[in-house]
Design a protein around this motif. Sequence first.
Motif, PDB file in Angstrom:
ATOM      1  N   ARG A   1      46.363  36.901  32.165  1.00  0.00           N
ATOM      2  CA  ARG A   1      46.422  36.189  33.437  1.00  0.00           C
ATOM      3  C   ARG A   1      45.045  36.047  34.086  1.00  0.00           C
ATOM      4  N   PHE A   2      44.136  37.009  33.830  1.00  0.00           N
ATOM      5  CA  PHE A   2      42.833  36.960  34.494  1.00  0.00           C
ATOM      6  C   PHE A   2      41.715  36.529  33.543  1.00  0.00           C
ATOM      7  N   ASN A   3      42.093  35.888  32.430  1.00  0.00           N
ATOM      8  CA  ASN A   3      41.062  35.399  31.509  1.00  0.00           C
ATOM      9  C   ASN A   3      40.137  34.391  32.173  1.00  0.00           C
ATOM     10  N   TRP A   4      40.710  33.627  33.149  1.00  0.00           N
ATOM     11  CA  TRP A   4      39.867  32.634  33.833  1.00  0.00           C
ATOM     12  C   TRP A   4      38.691  33.304  34.554  1.00  0.00           C
ATOM     13  N   ALA A   5      38.910  34.554  35.004  1.00  0.00           N
ATOM     14  CA  ALA A   5      37.818  35.244  35.713  1.00  0.00           C
ATOM     15  C   ALA A   5      36.676  35.545  34.761  1.00  0.00           C
ATOM     16  N   ASP A   6      37.014  35.911  33.491  1.00  0.00           N
ATOM     17  CA  ASP A   6      35.965  36.149  32.504  1.00  0.00           C
ATOM     18  C   ASP A   6      35.145  34.897  32.255  1.00  0.00           C
ATOM     19  N   GLN A   7      35.840  33.741  32.219  1.00  0.00           N
ATOM     20  CA  GLN A   7      35.149  32.483  31.985  1.00  0.00           C
ATOM     21  C   GLN A   7      34.210  32.170  33.141  1.00  0.00           C
ATOM     22  N   VAL A   8      34.633  32.486  34.338  1.00  0.00           N
ATOM     23  CA  VAL A   8      33.777  32.269  35.522  1.00  0.00           C
ATOM     24  C   VAL A   8      32.522  33.130  35.399  1.00  0.00           C
ATOM     25  N   ASN A   9      32.695  34.388  34.971  1.00  0.00           N
ATOM     26  CA  ASN A   9      31.543  35.279  34.816  1.00  0.00           C
ATOM     27  C   ASN A   9      30.589  34.786  33.763  1.00  0.00           C
ATOM     28  N   GLU A  10      31.136  34.196  32.666  1.00  0.00           N
ATOM     29  CA  GLU A  10      30.282  33.671  31.611  1.00  0.00           C
ATOM     30  C   GLU A  10      29.427  32.521  32.101  1.00  0.00           C
ATOM     31  N   VAL A  11      30.021  31.697  32.978  1.00  0.00           N
ATOM     32  CA  VAL A  11      29.252  30.554  33.542  1.00  0.00           C
ATOM     33  C   VAL A  11      28.089  31.064  34.358  1.00  0.00           C
ATOM     34  N   LYS A  12      28.335  32.131  35.129  1.00  0.00           N
ATOM     35  CA  LYS A  12      27.249  32.705  35.928  1.00  0.00           C
ATOM     36  C   LYS A  12      26.136  33.231  35.046  1.00  0.00           C
TER      37      LYS A  12
END
Length: 458
Positions: A447-458
Amino acid sequence: MEIIQQILFVGALIATAWYITKRIQHISRAIRLGRPENRTDHADERLKTMLLVAFGQKKMFTNPLVGLMHFVIYAGFLIVNIEVLEIVLDGVLGTHRLFAPFIAPVYPFLIGVFEILAVGVLTVCVVFLCRRFVAKVSRFQPERHREMTRWPRTDAAIILIAEILLMIAFLTWNASDSVLRDRGVGHYAALQGIVPDFLISQYLKPLFSNFSDTALVGYERVAWWFHILGIMAFAVYVTYSKHLHIALGFPNVYFSDLKPKGEIQNMPEITKEVQLSLGLPVTTGTDGAQTDDNGQQPAEVGRFGAKDVQDLKWINLMNAYSCTECGRCTAACPANITGKKLSPRKIMMDTRDRLEEIQQGWKANGYNYKDDKSLLNDYITAEELNACTTCQACVNACPININPLDIILQLRRYRVMEESQAPASWNAMFSNIENNMAPWKFSPSDRFNWADQVNEVK
């Protein structure tokens, strides 16, 4: 002659009381068809809500001008008819302005207040007629709202025109009575020097200056009879009209739901099953019995949700009889605004029509009457129910706290739980909630995989 008038008056009074009593019995019995629910808690809060919303017209004052007009026509008409007490006693006893000699110092003031309110009611009724049939306010037009058939529009016109005529009769009766008093005609002369000219009607006296004494007495009597018989007929007619809210508005608001608008009541039977499946303790009352959201022990389950009016709660049926058909709920409904068939006003009107149909069956066949119709499908369609987003806009918009959403949810529960008629997209959502504890088809661990993707963008 006087005794004949008294006999006729008493006969009309008895007939009106009998008919209204029968209608009250039928309406009360129809409301009691609904399932029981306790609405007697928090009496102080309920009383406060009733005074603010029902009498004070609090919700109407979101538009101050319209709110003021509604307050004038509602409170004004009720207060003006305090004068009916004197008229009724005069009719029964054969007297004329019975109270005048006993309260002479304040009598002209009271009648003056009544006349000011009468002019207010008359003026507002004319404005409301113009809004409906000249300005053509959108929510009253059949081209936009299919539930606004000929009868609802005619009903509104009948009531508004009747109130105008009753107020005119009241004012001209006072004026003609004053002229007769000035001329010293018959028993009218007894009040000379006791009752002066009244605040508003004194300006109508020139209309009767050319009347002969006989013609003037005739008009005064006609206006008096028209006013009181009109009120009696009005009282009977109201029991068939949307204007029954004049009587039911106060109790309807008093018994309205005090819970936050966003809180949807759970079904205790389903809650119990969920608690058992999750290994949670079952909600119980003080005696260990299962209770619903109101702390009441539920009756044995007949069916899930509601198919007909007997399956709804009694407050839902009182809501239907209290509906003013003003259309504010429908005007606020986003589903209706976007062109869908759902109209919260129609939901309430259909519920009342179904109750009236059952009442007609009772009259013809007795109280054991049954038919093969139901509120669901015969009156309200699945398309209407499925369009509801449960946004509570209709509940917030209603000026007397009617809750169309509660009826919609109960009918929808029946379709889903008894008939398995949920749309495919809903079934997919139900399955996801059951398996993934969310409406989306994702594993809880992802469910929180999207948060990992956000961190990768940063």
